[in-house]
Design a protein around this motif. Sequence first.
Motif, PDB file in Angstrom:
ATOM      1  N   HIS A 182       0.821  -1.075   0.050  1.00 54.82           N
ATOM      2  CA  HIS A 182      -0.162   0.069   0.034  1.00 54.82           C
ATOM      3  C   HIS A 182       1.038   1.349   0.300  1.00 54.82           C
ATOM      4  O   HIS A 182       0.425   2.417  -0.698  1.00 54.82           O
ATOM      5  N   MET A 183       1.918   1.129   0.884  1.00 53.35           N
ATOM      6  CA  MET A 183       2.771   2.429   0.811  1.00 53.35           C
ATOM      7  C   MET A 183       3.471   2.884  -0.583  1.00 53.35           C
ATOM      8  O   MET A 183       3.324   3.587  -1.250  1.00 53.35           O
ATOM      9  N   VAL A 184       4.043   1.468  -1.306  1.00 50.03           N
ATOM     10  CA  VAL A 184       4.487   1.654  -2.396  1.00 50.03           C
ATOM     11  C   VAL A 184       3.714   2.272  -3.724  1.00 50.03           C
ATOM     12  O   VAL A 184       3.804   3.002  -4.332  1.00 50.03           O
ATOM     13  N   THR A 185       2.160   1.779  -3.652  1.00 53.47           N
ATOM     14  CA  THR A 185       1.197   2.326  -4.497  1.00 53.47           C
ATOM     15  C   THR A 185       0.930   3.764  -3.998  1.00 53.47           C
ATOM     16  O   THR A 185       0.853   4.533  -4.889  1.00 53.47           O
ATOM     17  N   ALA A 224       6.046  14.444   1.940  1.00 52.69           N
ATOM     18  CA  ALA A 224       4.735  13.662   1.630  1.00 52.69           C
ATOM     19  C   ALA A 224       5.303  12.112   1.793  1.00 52.69           C
ATOM     20  O   ALA A 224       4.608  11.177   2.035  1.00 52.69           O
ATOM     21  N   VAL A 225       6.539  11.822   1.538  1.00 53.46           N
ATOM     22  CA  VAL A 225       6.797  10.305   1.588  1.00 53.46           C
ATOM     23  C   VAL A 225       6.771   9.787   3.000  1.00 53.46           C
ATOM     24  O   VAL A 225       6.432   8.761   3.407  1.00 53.46           O
ATOM     25  N   ARG A 226       7.389  10.676   3.869  1.00 56.42           N
ATOM     26  CA  ARG A 226       7.360  10.395   5.368  1.00 56.42           C
ATOM     27  C   ARG A 226       5.748  10.155   5.825  1.00 56.42           C
ATOM     28  O   ARG A 226       5.567   9.246   6.538  1.00 56.42           O
ATOM     29  N   ARG A 227       4.949  11.051   5.414  1.00 53.04           N
ATOM     30  CA  ARG A 227       3.774  11.309   5.838  1.00 53.04           C
ATOM     31  C   ARG A 227       2.821   9.955   5.411  1.00 53.04           C
ATOM     32  O   ARG A 227       2.439   9.192   6.073  1.00 53.04           O
ATOM     33  N   ILE A 228       3.116   9.409   4.234  1.00 52.01           N
ATOM     34  CA  ILE A 228       2.415   8.480   3.568  1.00 52.01           C
ATOM     35  C   ILE A 228       2.955   7.217   4.322  1.00 52.01           C
ATOM     36  O   ILE A 228       2.084   6.193   4.657  1.00 52.01           O
ATOM     37  N   ILE A 229       4.247   6.890   4.436  1.00 52.41           N
ATOM     38  CA  ILE A 229       4.605   5.729   5.277  1.00 52.41           C
ATOM     39  C   ILE A 229       4.186   5.585   6.464  1.00 52.41           C
ATOM     40  O   ILE A 229       3.842   4.546   6.871  1.00 52.41           O
ATOM     41  N   GLU A 230       4.165   6.538   7.429  1.00 54.96           N
ATOM     42  CA  GLU A 230       3.917   6.534   8.607  1.00 54.96           C
ATOM     43  C   GLU A 230       2.291   6.407   8.683  1.00 54.96           C
ATOM     44  O   GLU A 230       1.773   5.723   9.405  1.00 54.96           O
ATOM     45  N   ALA A 231       1.735   7.140   7.904  1.00 57.06           N
ATOM     46  CA  ALA A 231       0.238   6.962   8.049  1.00 57.06           C
ATOM     47  C   ALA A 231      -0.334   5.436   7.389  1.00 57.06           C
ATOM     48  O   ALA A 231      -1.313   5.156   8.162  1.00 57.06           O
ATOM     49  N   GLU A 232       0.314   4.793   6.583  1.00 55.31           N
ATOM     50  CA  GLU A 232      -0.204   3.554   6.242  1.00 55.31           C
ATOM     51  C   GLU A 232       0.181   2.487   7.312  1.00 55.31           C
ATOM     52  O   GLU A 232      -0.430   1.682   7.530  1.00 55.31           O
ATOM     53  N   ILE A 276      12.738   4.841   8.767  1.00 53.86           N
ATOM     54  CA  ILE A 276      13.238   5.427   7.170  1.00 53.86           C
ATOM     55  C   ILE A 276      14.573   5.906   7.584  1.00 53.86           C
ATOM     56  O   ILE A 276      14.866   6.702   8.286  1.00 53.86           O
ATOM     57  N   GLU A 277      15.483   5.400   6.653  1.00 57.91           N
ATOM     58  CA  GLU A 277      17.178   5.823   6.873  1.00 57.91           C
ATOM     59  C   GLU A 277      17.379   6.276   5.386  1.00 57.91           C
ATOM     60  O   GLU A 277      16.798   5.907   4.460  1.00 57.91           O
ATOM     61  N   GLU A 278      18.097   7.601   5.584  1.00 53.48           N
ATOM     62  CA  GLU A 278      18.838   7.927   4.373  1.00 53.48           C
ATOM     63  C   GLU A 278      19.929   7.349   3.874  1.00 53.48           C
ATOM     64  O   GLU A 278      20.981   7.148   4.760  1.00 53.48           O
ATOM     65  N   LEU A 279      20.161   6.711   2.806  1.00 49.53           N
ATOM     66  CA  LEU A 279      21.246   6.396   2.161  1.00 49.53           C
ATOM     67  C   LEU A 279      22.173   7.183   1.391  1.00 49.53           C
ATOM     68  O   LEU A 279      23.349   7.112   1.603  1.00 49.53           O
ATOM     69  N   TYR A 280      21.684   7.867   0.428  1.00 49.16           N
ATOM     70  CA  TYR A 280      22.442   8.858  -0.190  1.00 49.16           C
ATOM     71  C   TYR A 280      21.693  10.271  -0.535  1.00 49.16           C
ATOM     72  O   TYR A 280      20.600  10.324  -0.403  1.00 49.16           O
ATOM     73  N   ARG A 281      22.399  11.149  -0.561  1.00 49.72           N
ATOM     74  CA  ARG A 281      22.025  12.493  -0.890  1.00 49.72           C
ATOM     75  C   ARG A 281      22.877  13.303  -1.847  1.00 49.72           C
ATOM     76  O   ARG A 281      23.838  13.638  -1.627  1.00 49.72           O
ATOM     77  N   PHE A 282      22.195  13.543  -3.024  1.00 49.30           N
ATOM     78  CA  PHE A 282      23.175  14.253  -4.067  1.00 49.30           C
ATOM     79  C   PHE A 282      22.663  15.701  -4.150  1.00 49.30           C
ATOM     80  O   PHE A 282      21.442  15.847  -3.911  1.00 49.30           O
TER      81      PHE A 282
END
Length: 408
Positions: free
Chosen positions: A223-226, A282-290, A301-307
């Motif tokens: 559901h999160m992915v969708t 929005a990414v964090r909101r959706i993941i936490e809400a689901e 939720i972990e940060e891997l890379y940031r360009f």
Amino acid sequence: MTQTATVLQLDTEQTTALHELYRRLHAHPELSMQEHATAALIEEQLDRLGADHFRCGGTGVVGILRNGEGPVVAFRADTDGLPIEEATGLDYASTDTGMLDGSEVPVMHGCGHDTHVASLLGAAEILAGNQDAWSGTLVLIFQPGEETAAGALAMLEDGLWDRAPRPEVVFGQHVMPRPVGTVSISSGPVAAMADSLRVTVHGQQSHGSQPQDSIDPIVMAAHMVTRLQTIVSRELDPRKSAVVTVGTFHAGLKENIIPASAEFTLNIRTFDEEVRGQVLTAVRRIIEAEAAASGAPGPKIEELYRFPQCYNDPDAVPAVLEALRDALGAESVEVTPPMMGSEDFGHLGTAIGVPSVFWMFGGTPGAVFDGPGPVPVNHSPFFAPELEGSLAGGISAAVAVLLSRLGN
């Protein structure tokens, strides 16, 4: 000055040696921040050219070519390979392996960084052998870890601009699947900012026949992915750009067990800091809400890379554009919109408040574009810049732009 850029070139013996160096680089790639043998090989070449040099950022190398009074200019080439099994069929194809997250993986120069290194060394050799044509200082930055956004920051944290002369501009280039002998350049944004995240969702494990006793992390993560796909389509102003990609999804070990957790990774591309913030929120909101809707514990939720954004200073671009057109021909230089790919090159100039200019040069014979099959692209196991044409184009572009600042 542009005539000088056109005339200056490697002789036959130097060209043969550079081609052999390129084959060695291609055959022996190393993963990000593990470029030990590559760094040693670069240092050998800098010694041969009489350039001062030092290690920086672990496996990074900085060379300094001095030729009297004049401007200070920096040029960057990245050095790392990718965890890809090469399928080019070249007689110098890589069969090497490396360690990634504790596992042995194949390694390939699937993004052409070997071409970048060889082109910059070739340009440096031309300038070292023609000191009457220029004056000033050239700072050669051989940067590790571009693919993981770790290398530029590592060099800066290791005191790059405290140890090397500070330049008035930083240049860089990247080989791409476009015809050899051609170049594309943008003014303003060149490449997108990128954020990579790992998401771990926690459920409750149960027998597959007893779903009432579970909190199913697979259903929850699905559901999160969708729902994440609606950020761009339903939350973002359609006049603005973003990409949200789920690149991996892992969960479970057996079909009749509802697992305790699921994991997926995200890659997000944006051009604007405001949009970047909006999408990440929005990414964090959706993941936490689901997770909350499923009655599950909070996800991780972990940060891997940031360009950073790769940005061409609009005031510096015209002189570069003129130099490239004079050296390669006006018809071979194209001004293009920014791409959604990402680069950590932008950190180098931003750190000291000087302009940067970055362009793309061709690595594919023109006939390939008329062929029946797809054109191999960067990060493909089939990507292999055409040796002679790619290096000739990369060296010509580099020398022309460097002489636009350093030429007598």
